[in-house]
Motif scaffolding. Structure first.
Motif, PDB file in Angstrom:
ATOM      1  N   GLN A  82       0.809  -1.220   0.000  1.00 44.30           N
ATOM      2  CA  GLN A  82       0.000   0.000   0.000  1.00 44.30           C
ATOM      3  C   GLN A  82       0.841   1.269   0.000  1.00 44.30           C
ATOM      4  O   GLN A  82       0.306   2.366  -0.130  1.00 44.30           O
ATOM      5  CB  GLN A  82      -0.946  -0.005   1.211  1.00 44.30           C
ATOM      6  CG  GLN A  82      -1.940  -1.143   1.227  1.00 44.30           C
ATOM      7  CD  GLN A  82      -2.994  -1.036   0.134  1.00 44.30           C
ATOM      8  OE1 GLN A  82      -3.296   0.048  -0.347  1.00 44.30           O
ATOM      9  NE2 GLN A  82      -3.564  -2.173  -0.264  1.00 44.30           N
ATOM     10  N   THR A  83       2.164   1.128   0.131  1.00 44.14           N
ATOM     11  CA  THR A  83       3.025   2.310   0.079  1.00 44.14           C
ATOM     12  C   THR A  83       3.349   2.704  -1.360  1.00 44.14           C
ATOM     13  O   THR A  83       3.905   3.770  -1.602  1.00 44.14           O
ATOM     14  CB  THR A  83       4.340   2.087   0.850  1.00 44.14           C
ATOM     15  OG1 THR A  83       5.130   1.111   0.164  1.00 44.14           O
ATOM     16  CG2 THR A  83       4.060   1.636   2.280  1.00 44.14           C
ATOM     17  N   LEU A  84       3.046   1.822  -2.302  1.00 47.42           N
ATOM     18  CA  LEU A  84       3.223   2.104  -3.727  1.00 47.42           C
ATOM     19  C   LEU A  84       1.851   2.335  -4.347  1.00 47.42           C
ATOM     20  O   LEU A  84       0.984   1.474  -4.260  1.00 47.42           O
ATOM     21  CB  LEU A  84       3.897   0.936  -4.453  1.00 47.42           C
ATOM     22  CG  LEU A  84       5.331   0.576  -4.068  1.00 47.42           C
ATOM     23  CD1 LEU A  84       5.780  -0.636  -4.858  1.00 47.42           C
ATOM     24  CD2 LEU A  84       6.258   1.748  -4.328  1.00 47.42           C
ATOM     25  N   VAL A  85       1.646   3.471  -4.985  1.00 46.29           N
ATOM     26  CA  VAL A  85       0.367   3.766  -5.630  1.00 46.29           C
ATOM     27  C   VAL A  85       0.609   4.025  -7.107  1.00 46.29           C
ATOM     28  O   VAL A  85       1.369   4.925  -7.471  1.00 46.29           O
ATOM     29  CB  VAL A  85      -0.323   4.987  -4.983  1.00 46.29           C
ATOM     30  CG1 VAL A  85      -1.598   5.339  -5.748  1.00 46.29           C
ATOM     31  CG2 VAL A  85      -0.640   4.705  -3.520  1.00 46.29           C
ATOM     32  N   VAL A  86      -0.021   3.216  -7.944  1.00 44.45           N
ATOM     33  CA  VAL A  86       0.075   3.372  -9.399  1.00 44.45           C
ATOM     34  C   VAL A  86      -1.114   4.212  -9.864  1.00 44.45           C
ATOM     35  O   VAL A  86      -2.264   3.826  -9.665  1.00 44.45           O
ATOM     36  CB  VAL A  86       0.069   2.002 -10.112  1.00 44.45           C
ATOM     37  CG1 VAL A  86       0.210   2.196 -11.618  1.00 44.45           C
ATOM     38  CG2 VAL A  86       1.180   1.107  -9.575  1.00 44.45           C
ATOM     39  N   VAL A  87      -0.838   5.336 -10.480  1.00 47.52           N
ATOM     40  CA  VAL A  87      -1.880   6.250 -10.949  1.00 47.52           C
ATOM     41  C   VAL A  87      -2.159   5.951 -12.421  1.00 47.52           C
ATOM     42  O   VAL A  87      -1.250   5.991 -13.256  1.00 47.52           O
ATOM     43  CB  VAL A  87      -1.462   7.723 -10.782  1.00 47.52           C
ATOM     44  CG1 VAL A  87      -2.546   8.654 -11.287  1.00 47.52           C
ATOM     45  CG2 VAL A  87      -1.140   8.010  -9.322  1.00 47.52           C
ATOM     46  N   VAL A  88      -3.422   5.640 -12.728  1.00 44.87           N
ATOM     47  CA  VAL A  88      -3.818   5.331 -14.102  1.00 44.87           C
ATOM     48  C   VAL A  88      -4.974   6.236 -14.527  1.00 44.87           C
ATOM     49  O   VAL A  88      -5.652   6.824 -13.691  1.00 44.87           O
ATOM     50  CB  VAL A  88      -4.229   3.843 -14.253  1.00 44.87           C
ATOM     51  CG1 VAL A  88      -3.036   2.925 -14.033  1.00 44.87           C
ATOM     52  CG2 VAL A  88      -5.366   3.488 -13.307  1.00 44.87           C
ATOM     53  N   GLU A  89      -5.194   6.304 -15.835  1.00 41.42           N
ATOM     54  CA  GLU A  89      -6.271   7.146 -16.355  1.00 41.42           C
ATOM     55  C   GLU A  89      -7.636   6.526 -16.110  1.00 41.42           C
ATOM     56  O   GLU A  89      -8.569   7.200 -15.700  1.00 41.42           O
ATOM     57  CB  GLU A  89      -6.100   7.359 -17.873  1.00 41.42           C
ATOM     58  CG  GLU A  89      -4.939   8.224 -18.242  1.00 41.42           C
ATOM     59  CD  GLU A  89      -4.821   8.406 -19.747  1.00 41.42           C
ATOM     60  OE1 GLU A  89      -5.837   8.267 -20.462  1.00 41.42           O
ATOM     61  OE2 GLU A  89      -3.701   8.683 -20.220  1.00 41.42           O
ATOM     62  N   ASP A  90      -7.755   5.227 -16.402  1.00 38.50           N
ATOM     63  CA  ASP A  90      -9.060   4.591 -16.392  1.00 38.50           C
ATOM     64  C   ASP A  90      -8.969   3.189 -15.796  1.00 38.50           C
ATOM     65  O   ASP A  90      -7.886   2.627 -15.647  1.00 38.50           O
ATOM     66  CB  ASP A  90      -9.593   4.514 -17.830  1.00 38.50           C
ATOM     67  CG  ASP A  90     -11.111   4.395 -17.886  1.00 38.50           C
ATOM     68  OD1 ASP A  90     -11.746   4.289 -16.821  1.00 38.50           O
ATOM     69  OD2 ASP A  90     -11.662   4.392 -19.000  1.00 38.50           O
ATOM     70  N   VAL A  91     -10.118   2.627 -15.481  1.00 39.82           N
ATOM     71  CA  VAL A  91     -10.177   1.274 -14.914  1.00 39.82           C
ATOM     72  C   VAL A  91      -9.582   0.262 -15.888  1.00 39.82           C
ATOM     73  O   VAL A  91      -8.934  -0.704 -15.475  1.00 39.82           O
ATOM     74  CB  VAL A  91     -11.633   0.904 -14.553  1.00 39.82           C
ATOM     75  CG1 VAL A  91     -11.735  -0.547 -14.117  1.00 39.82           C
ATOM     76  CG2 VAL A  91     -12.156   1.823 -13.454  1.00 39.82           C
ATOM     77  N   SER A  92      -9.763   0.476 -17.193  1.00 35.89           N
ATOM     78  CA  SER A  92      -9.217  -0.463 -18.175  1.00 35.89           C
ATOM     79  C   SER A  92      -7.697  -0.538 -18.082  1.00 35.89           C
ATOM     80  O   SER A  92      -7.099  -1.589 -18.296  1.00 35.89           O
ATOM     81  CB  SER A  92      -9.638  -0.067 -19.598  1.00 35.89           C
ATOM     82  OG  SER A  92      -9.164   1.228 -19.922  1.00 35.89           O
ATOM     83  N   ASP A  93      -7.038   0.578 -17.721  1.00 39.02           N
ATOM     84  CA  ASP A  93      -5.589   0.587 -17.544  1.00 39.02           C
ATOM     85  C   ASP A  93      -5.190  -0.191 -16.295  1.00 39.02           C
ATOM     86  O   ASP A  93      -4.193  -0.917 -16.292  1.00 39.02           O
ATOM     87  CB  ASP A  93      -5.075   2.025 -17.456  1.00 39.02           C
ATOM     88  CG  ASP A  93      -5.397   2.832 -18.707  1.00 39.02           C
ATOM     89  OD1 ASP A  93      -5.407   2.250 -19.805  1.00 39.02           O
ATOM     90  OD2 ASP A  93      -5.658   4.038 -18.581  1.00 39.02           O
TER      91      ASP A  93
END
Length: 201
Positions: A82-93
């Motif tokens: 939980q210390t790593l957060v991947v930011v994506v545009e959409d749920v499909s990503d």
């Protein structure tokens, strides 16, 4: 205007299917005919599944994923970092990265990218929620995994500016992701390699 070729119920189904990505009027007619011919095997179960989805699908209040629980299955997974957060545009990503098993991290779905021409500003995305998440102090790295488009890169730079005041490492996907490419269309090998070779922003 063309005359209807079937009853209003079938015409309505054709019109709705034609609104789905990748389906035009001709493909929608073929799909409708296929479904109607196989009412018991396909149409009935599909209608039931869609009704259940309508009633049960939720948007995760933590990351923005869609699931039948809130927080979602990904956020509730105790094995995730939980210390790593991947930011994506959409749920499909998010789903594409999960298929690739690229990283066992948490996610944050923006809900799109900044696009002044389309009238999409910071308040239209979940940027404020991301900043609040990082401000909580448990996140040590934010991996910006947006598409390599002009809007995606603009969004990435904006996010970097918004998170600059926090003691958090900000990285982005390596340039193995082609410019103009979209994560949902990339193969798992490319996604895994890009995630492993991420660089400081």
């Amino acid at each position: 205007m063309a005359k209807p070729i079937a009853g209003p119920e079938i015409e309505r189904l054709i019109q709705l299917l034609a609104k789905l990505p990748g389906l035009g009027p001709r493909s929608a007619r073929r799909a409708t005919l296929h479904l109607v011919k196989r009412k018991e095997q396909l149409l009935g179960p599909l209608a039931q599944a869609m009704t259940q989805a309508l009633e049960r699908v939720l948007v995760c209040s933590v990351c923005g994923n869609i699931d039948t629980r809130d927080p979602c299955t990904v956020c509730c997974d105790p094995a995730r970092d939980q210390t790593l957060v991947v930011v994506v545009e959409d749920v499909s990503d998010l789903w594409a990265l999960e298929r690739a098993k690229a990283l066992n991290a948490a996610y944050h779905v923006l809900g799109g990218v900044l696009s002044p021409l389309d009238g999409v500003g910071p308040d239209d995305l979940t940027i404020r929620q991301l900043v609040e998440r990082v401000a909580g102090g448990t996140v040590r790295e934010v991996i910006i995994a947006v598409n390599a488009t002009v809007e995606g890169q603009t969004t990435a730079h904006y996010l970097t500016d918004q998170l600059a005041e926090f003691d958090v490492r900000i990285t982005r996907l390596a340039h193995g992701v082609p410019v103009g490419g979209e994560l949902d269309y990339l193969d798992e090998g490319t996604l895994s390699a890009a995630m492993r070779a991420r660089t400081a922003f």
